[in-house]
Each structure stands twice: as structure tokens, then as C-alpha cells.
Design a protein around this motif. Structure first.
Motif, mmCIF file in Angstrom:
data_model
loop_
_atom_site.group_PDB
_atom_site.id
_atom_site.type_symbol
_atom_site.label_atom_id
_atom_site.label_comp_id
_atom_site.label_asym_id
_atom_site.label_seq_id
_atom_site.Cartn_x
_atom_site.Cartn_y
_atom_site.Cartn_z
ATOM 1 N N THR A 188 -34.204 -3.512 30.476
ATOM 2 C CA THR A 188 -34.049 -2.430 31.452
ATOM 3 C C THR A 188 -34.225 -1.133 30.820
ATOM 4 O OG1 THR A 188 -32.935 -3.727 32.851
ATOM 5 C CG2 THR A 188 -33.312 -1.810 33.703
ATOM 6 N N MET B 97 -31.390 10.150 37.864
ATOM 7 C CA MET B 97 -30.260 10.939 38.063
ATOM 8 C C MET B 97 -28.811 10.143 37.463
ATOM 9 S SD MET B 97 -28.598 13.535 40.732
ATOM 10 C CE MET B 97 -26.817 13.643 40.666
ATOM 11 N N ASP B 98 -28.417 10.451 36.595
ATOM 12 C CA ASP B 98 -27.200 9.724 35.924
ATOM 13 C C ASP B 98 -26.491 10.705 35.035
ATOM 14 O OD1 ASP B 98 -25.374 8.021 34.711
ATOM 15 O OD2 ASP B 98 -26.718 6.371 34.353
ATOM 16 N N LEU C 192 -35.757 2.933 37.050
ATOM 17 C CA LEU C 192 -35.618 1.889 36.087
ATOM 18 C C LEU C 192 -36.944 1.082 35.824
ATOM 19 C CD1 LEU C 192 -32.389 0.295 37.409
ATOM 20 C CD2 LEU C 192 -32.622 1.914 35.620
ATOM 21 N N GLN D 269 -31.384 -8.096 27.817
ATOM 22 C CA GLN D 269 -31.125 -9.345 27.890
ATOM 23 C C GLN D 269 -31.700 -10.388 26.896
ATOM 24 O OE1 GLN D 269 -30.375 -7.108 30.737
ATOM 25 N NE2 GLN D 269 -32.255 -8.253 31.210
ATOM 26 N N LYS E 147 -31.185 0.824 29.086
ATOM 27 C CA LYS E 147 -29.992 0.780 29.924
ATOM 28 C C LYS E 147 -29.151 -0.655 29.542
ATOM 29 C CE LYS E 147 -28.063 1.672 34.272
ATOM 30 N NZ LYS E 147 -27.830 0.593 35.271
ATOM 31 N N SER E 148 -29.972 -1.665 29.487
ATOM 32 C CA SER E 148 -29.285 -2.759 29.206
ATOM 33 C C SER E 148 -30.323 -3.998 28.775
ATOM 34 C CB SER E 148 -28.734 -3.630 30.548
ATOM 35 O OG SER E 148 -29.670 -3.582 31.557
ATOM 36 N N VAL F 64 -45.098 -0.259 43.496
ATOM 37 C CA VAL F 64 -44.733 0.978 42.850
ATOM 38 C C VAL F 64 -45.159 1.419 41.617
ATOM 39 C CG1 VAL F 64 -42.404 1.925 42.112
ATOM 40 C CG2 VAL F 64 -42.320 0.824 44.257
ATOM 41 N N GLU G 192 -29.573 -2.899 39.433
ATOM 42 C CA GLU G 192 -28.276 -2.874 38.485
ATOM 43 C C GLU G 192 -26.946 -2.257 38.976
ATOM 44 O OE1 GLU G 192 -28.754 -2.023 34.401
ATOM 45 O OE2 GLU G 192 -30.093 -3.702 34.219
ATOM 46 N N ILE G 193 -26.955 -2.085 40.377
ATOM 47 C CA ILE G 193 -25.795 -1.651 41.008
ATOM 48 C C ILE G 193 -25.560 -2.836 42.148
ATOM 49 C CG2 ILE G 193 -24.391 0.058 42.437
ATOM 50 C CD1 ILE G 193 -26.602 2.078 41.201
ATOM 51 N N MET G 194 -24.542 -3.520 41.867
ATOM 52 C CA MET G 194 -24.463 -4.709 42.725
ATOM 53 C C MET G 194 -23.732 -4.057 44.100
ATOM 54 S SD MET G 194 -23.468 -8.264 40.875
ATOM 55 C CE MET G 194 -22.572 -7.359 40.027
ATOM 56 N N TYR H 153 -33.389 -5.235 40.001
ATOM 57 C CA TYR H 153 -33.970 -3.915 40.091
ATOM 58 C C TYR H 153 -32.780 -2.788 40.055
ATOM 59 C CZ TYR H 153 -38.248 -6.084 41.617
ATOM 60 O OH TYR H 153 -39.463 -7.067 41.421
ATOM 61 N N SER I 94 -20.119 -2.346 38.887
ATOM 62 C CA SER I 94 -21.410 -2.078 38.622
ATOM 63 C C SER I 94 -21.400 -0.805 37.715
ATOM 64 C CB SER I 94 -22.338 -2.174 39.535
ATOM 65 O OG SER I 94 -22.159 -3.526 40.416
ATOM 66 N N LEU I 95 -20.470 0.309 38.569
ATOM 67 C CA LEU I 95 -20.512 1.558 38.216
ATOM 68 C C LEU I 95 -19.742 1.952 37.007
ATOM 69 C CD1 LEU I 95 -21.124 3.564 41.556
ATOM 70 C CD2 LEU I 95 -22.703 2.999 39.688
ATOM 71 N N ARG J 56 -25.696 9.271 43.073
ATOM 72 C CA ARG J 56 -26.702 9.025 42.202
ATOM 73 C C ARG J 56 -28.151 10.037 42.693
ATOM 74 N NH1 ARG J 56 -26.758 4.877 38.310
ATOM 75 N NH2 ARG J 56 -24.537 5.121 37.774
ATOM 76 N N THR K 75 -32.741 5.114 41.341
ATOM 77 C CA THR K 75 -32.560 4.890 40.203
ATOM 78 C C THR K 75 -33.890 4.568 39.501
ATOM 79 O OG1 THR K 75 -31.634 3.000 40.251
ATOM 80 C CG2 THR K 75 -30.208 5.025 39.743
ATOM 81 N N ARG L 180 -19.759 -0.587 32.282
ATOM 82 C CA ARG L 180 -19.769 -1.659 31.286
ATOM 83 C C ARG L 180 -20.811 -1.844 30.119
ATOM 84 N NH1 ARG L 180 -22.100 -5.961 35.369
ATOM 85 N NH2 ARG L 180 -23.608 -4.449 36.576
ATOM 86 N N LEU M 115 -23.758 -6.624 30.697
ATOM 87 C CA LEU M 115 -24.053 -7.447 32.072
ATOM 88 C C LEU M 115 -23.546 -8.559 31.978
ATOM 89 C CD1 LEU M 115 -27.770 -6.555 33.104
ATOM 90 C CD2 LEU M 115 -25.695 -5.394 33.850
ATOM 91 N N SER N 204 -42.477 -4.306 43.301
ATOM 92 C CA SER N 204 -42.451 -3.757 42.092
ATOM 93 C C SER N 204 -43.544 -3.357 41.488
ATOM 94 C CB SER N 204 -41.554 -4.688 41.295
ATOM 95 O OG SER N 204 -42.182 -4.703 39.953
ATOM 96 N N ASN O 293 -38.396 -0.500 39.343
ATOM 97 C CA ASN O 293 -37.294 -0.453 40.697
ATOM 98 C C ASN O 293 -38.023 0.069 41.887
ATOM 99 O OD1 ASN O 293 -35.160 -0.470 42.347
ATOM 100 N ND2 ASN O 293 -33.902 1.064 41.169
#
Lengths: 294, 171
Positions: A170, A177-178, A134, A165, A162-163, B21, B73-75, B71, A27-28, B127, A132, A31, A34, B18, A127
Motif C-alpha cells: 500500500t 493528510m497524515d 492510498l 505484504q 505505508k505497508s 476512482v 487500513e483503519i479498521m 482500502y 489501527s491508528l 484525518r 486517505t 503499528r 499489519l 476502486s 482507495n
């Protein structure tokens, strides 16, 4: 027999740890797209989220409107006093716009770094684990939204895509922080501009950090920060915020400015995705014809 | 119909997190606390306690995967933490007695484990640069308070619903 079960459990544990590390690494890995099962799941949940979030927002807005009504009188007074100023500004803007158009015609400039077409979108999710930051919005590649496009609200820049579909995308906020979250920006200091990068967010102060400002540049409190358009993806002139504080960076070679973002990152409902007007050369133009002949 | 009730219920909590938040005002009682809802986790923990055997871990796995994809995106983070916390709570409940106060306590311990696990993971993958002290003051304690309120409000309805579900599956 208990020995066997113990081993089986141990193996399951080890295998799941390996899968976990592999998945996180995957995931990090930065890529560009998705995988299709992820896209499918995100689009499907997007439908459900839209169905649920629209009515709840209507209800929430109703209560917010009631709250606003209480302040109407004082707000109206203040707004009336600003109206006079606005008329003067408007005529000035008209004049400048005309001047600008004429001058551009003389110089034969067709595209500019600041040209972009906005696309409206609504936030349908956010999120919940706030590590993160999002947002999920209800427009996707079907509406021409692509990765890395800047996302703005009426008050300024909030982040980038960010991505995306087919039906949802997203958005990564500036406050998350990235290390790859980097935007080329400029501080408008009188007649000149000072360049730097928006990199990182100070969680405790709630301010964005603009780094790599030359140490001899004189940055003052209250100056406006906009996107510079030099990164190649973001158009020029999107408002980011105002300078609050300036401090020398770690080694004293550069300065870091703390910027109060113009947009409120906590309360976002409608956003615009700014698709940059195409000034990038097409791939075919970049291929040299002469080489093909050889 | 009864078969689909549980996934729909968990899906509702998945989406409510969600929306919560989104609509939550940034300042609560004049302080900038970070309030993180873990309603889905609580629903899954209570499912392990009251529901049919192994359901908690299974649904923890499924919704952990969904949570990660949609949510974060880090699996991997919640995919691992949801079933793990559910499993730990399941084991703890075997030792301890199942009265409602004890269950409330176990659930809040589970939420704390999830929060700490997520914090550690995010520190590991770089992160966040929050120190542990500011993390616990600004995020952990307010989050646990919020979720404790949620548990106290919902533990009884959850208990009734899950016990009915377990009964209908036995029959």
C-alpha cells in the motif's frame, strides 16, 4: 419480554461501540506491521484486483491513445523544436557525469545519498473513499519492497510505502493528510540549497506545503524542490515539484512554501519504488567489539 | 452456484469502486469535485430492501470489514457504518411503502448517511481538515449526484435479481 429485547439491543450497541473504538485505536496506533489476517486478506484481494484491473486498463489506454492521436501533429512540431536543445543538454550531462565520477574517485567516495535502485510496479487499486489517499501496487516484500520506501513516477515523487505484504503493498500519497507523512526536502536556489520539510497538502489549492524554511532564506517562485536525502530513508535528488507561492508561517519564525507537485496524483498507473542504496551501517558494525570482550 | 452469485456480485462492486476512482478524470465539468462512488453500499441497501431478511446487515458487516482492511487500513469506520446504514434503511422500509421511487429515495438517504458518518469519523481521528461548508460543496453534493444516477440506472435490475434470490431461498 419487550424489556428483555430492549436490554439485549442496548448491550449489543454498547459492545459494538467499545469494539469500534478499540479497533480504530488499534489501527491508528502506528503499528509497524499489519497483522497476518489483514496481510492474507490484502494479498488475496490483490490477486482478484490484478485480474480485473489489467483488462480494464488496456481498454482505458486504448481510448486514451485514440485521444492522443488527435493532438499528434501539434505535439510533433513542438517536440521537434525541443530536440535541438536536448542534444546540447545531453552532451553537457555526459561531460558533468564524467567530471563527477573522476572527482568522486579522487575523493574516494563510494556511496552517495542519491544512490537508489528502482523497482517497477503497477497500480492495481486505489482507495475509493478519498479521505486517505492510498494506492495498492502489485509488488510486495517478495520483491524487496519494505515500509517507508519512496514511490516515484517519471514526473516525480508521489509518496511512500505505508505497508507491504508478500505480493502487494500500500502506497500513501503525499496528498493524504497524515502527521507522520513528512519528507525532508530542499529547494534548489541557484548555487545553494534551502532545507525544509514537506508536511501536509492544501486540498483546495492542490499544492503541497513545505514548512520550516528559515525566515531569512530567499525562496523564489519557480525554484525546483527535491528530496534532500537527510531523512535517512529517501534517497537524495528525487524531484518533488516547483515552488508556486511563499508565505510566512504562523508565528513568523519560519516560512511555508507552496509547491506544485511534479507528478499528477490523480492519474497514476505505473510507479517505481526507489530502494535506497545501502549506506546505512549494518547492525553488527554498530556493536562495539570491545564491549563484548568485557 | 446460486449461493455464490451474491458474494461475487458484491465483490465486483467492491473492485469496481476502486477502478472507477483510478480512471475518473480529476476535473469534471471544469470543477475539481471529489466524486466518491458508493456502489457497494447501494447494492447492500437494495439487498436489505428486496433481498432475504438480515442478509443486508450481514453482508454490510462482511464487506465493511473487507473495505477497511483492503482500502482504508483503519479498521472500524466502514465496519460500523455499512451495517448501521443497512439496518436504518431496513427499519425505514418497514414504515414506508416499497415502490421504486421510495426505494431510490431511501438509498440516496443511506448514501448520504454513510458519507456524513465517514466525514465525522475522519474529523474525529484528525484525518481531514476540511470545513463542513467546503465538504458539502466539493464532495457531498457531487457524490450524491453521482450515486443517484447509479441508483436510477440499477435499481430495477437489482430488484429483479434480489427478489429472485429471496424466492429461491424460500423454496
Amino acid at each position: 419480554m419487550p424489556q428483555f429485547f430492549l436490554n439485549k439491543r442496548l448491550i449489543i450497541l454498547l459492545v459494538s461501540i467499545i469494539i469500534l473504538v478499540a479497533l480504530i485505536g488499534f489501527s491508528l496506533s502506528g503499528r509497524s506491521k499489519l497483522s497476518w489476517p489483514e496481510q492474507f486478506i490484502k494479498d488475496t484481494t490483490g490477486w482478484v484486483q490484478t485480474a480485473v484491473s489489467r483488462p480494464t486498463h488496456y481498454v482505458a489506454n486504448f481510448f486514451e491513445n485514440l485521444k492522443d492521436l488527435q493532438n499528434t501533429y501539434t505535439e510533433n512540431k513542438e517536440l521537434k523544436s525541443r530536440l535541438d536543445e536536448l542534444a546540447r543538454l545531453e552532451s553537457e550531462v555526459q561531460k558533468l557525469k564524467k567530471d563527477n565520477a573522476e572527482l568522486q574517485e579522487i575523493l574516494d567516495i563510494k556511496d552517495s545519498l542519491s544512490a537508489f535502485e528502482p523497482k517497477q510496479a503497477t497500480v492495481i487499486g486505489r482507495n475509493p473513499d478519498k479521505w486517505t489517499e492510498l494506492l495498492i501496487i502489485n509488488k510486495g516484500t517478495n520483491d524487496g519492497i519494505e515500509k517507508n520506501m519512496p514511490v516515484i513516477t517519471a514526473n516525480g515523487l508521489i509518496g511512500k510505502v505505508k505497508s507491504s505484504q508478500s505480493f502487494t503493498s500500500t502506497v500513501q500519497l503525499l496528498s493524504s493528510m497524515d502527521p507522520t507523512n513528512r519528507i525532508s526536502a530542499e529547494i534548489q536556489a541557484g548555487g545553494e540549497s534551502i532545507f525544509g520539510f514537506i508536511e501536509g497538502y492544501d486540498d483546495e489549492k492542490g499544492l503541497l506545503m513545505m514548512k520550516r524554511i528559515p525566515s531569512d532564506a530567499k525562496v523564489k517562485k519557480g525554484q525546483t524542490v527535491i528530496s534532500s536525502g537527510k531523512g535517512g530513508v529517501f534517497p537524495k535528488g528525487l524531484l518533488i515539484g516547483k515552488v508556486v507561492e511563499v508565505a510566512p508561517a504562523e508565528y513568523g519564525l519560519t516560512q511555508t512554501a507552496y509547491i506544485e507537485p511534479g507528478a499528477n496524483f490523480d492519474d497514476i498507473e505505473h510507479v517505481m519504488v526507489a530502494k535506497r542504496g545501502s549506506i546505512q551501517p549494518e547492525l553488527e558494525d554498530m556493536i562495539d567489539d570491545k564491549e563484548e570482550e568485557l | 452456484m446460486r449461493k455464490f452469485l451474491l458474494p461475487i456480485l458484491l465483490m465486483v462492486f467492491f473492485i469496481v469502486e476502486s477502478i472507477f476512482v483510478e480512471l475518473m478524470p480529476p476535473k469534471v465539468f471544469g470543477n475539481e469535485y471529489i466524486l466518491v462512488p458508493h456502489f457497494l453500499m447501494i447494492a447492500i441497501i437494495l439487498l436489505t430492501v428486496y433481498g432475504p431478511k438480515n442478509y443486508g446487515v450481514l453482508y454490510g458487516f462482511l464487506f465493511g470489514l473487507l473495505f477497511d482492511i483492503v482500502y482504508t487500513e483503519i479498521m472500524g469506520i466502514y465496519l460500523c457504518l455499512f451495517p448501521l446504514v443497512a439496518y436504518i434503511c431496513y427499519k425505514l422500509m418497514k414504515i414506508l411503502q416499497t415502490n421504486i421511487v421510495m426505494v431510490t429515495f431511501i438509498s440516496i438517504v443511506g448514501v448520504a448517511l454513510l458519507e456524513l458518518g465517514a466525514y465525522e469519523m475522519n474529523v474525529l481521528i484528525n484525518r481531514t481538515d476540511m470545513t463542513f461548508v467546503s465538504y458539502s460543496m466539493d464532495r457531498l453534493i457531487p457524490t450524491l449526484t453521482l450515486n443517484l444516477i447509479f441508483i436510477i440506472l440499477t435499481v430495477y435490475p437489482f430488484k429483479r435479481h434480489y427478489e429472485k434470490l429471496a424466492l429461491s431461498l424460500d423454496a
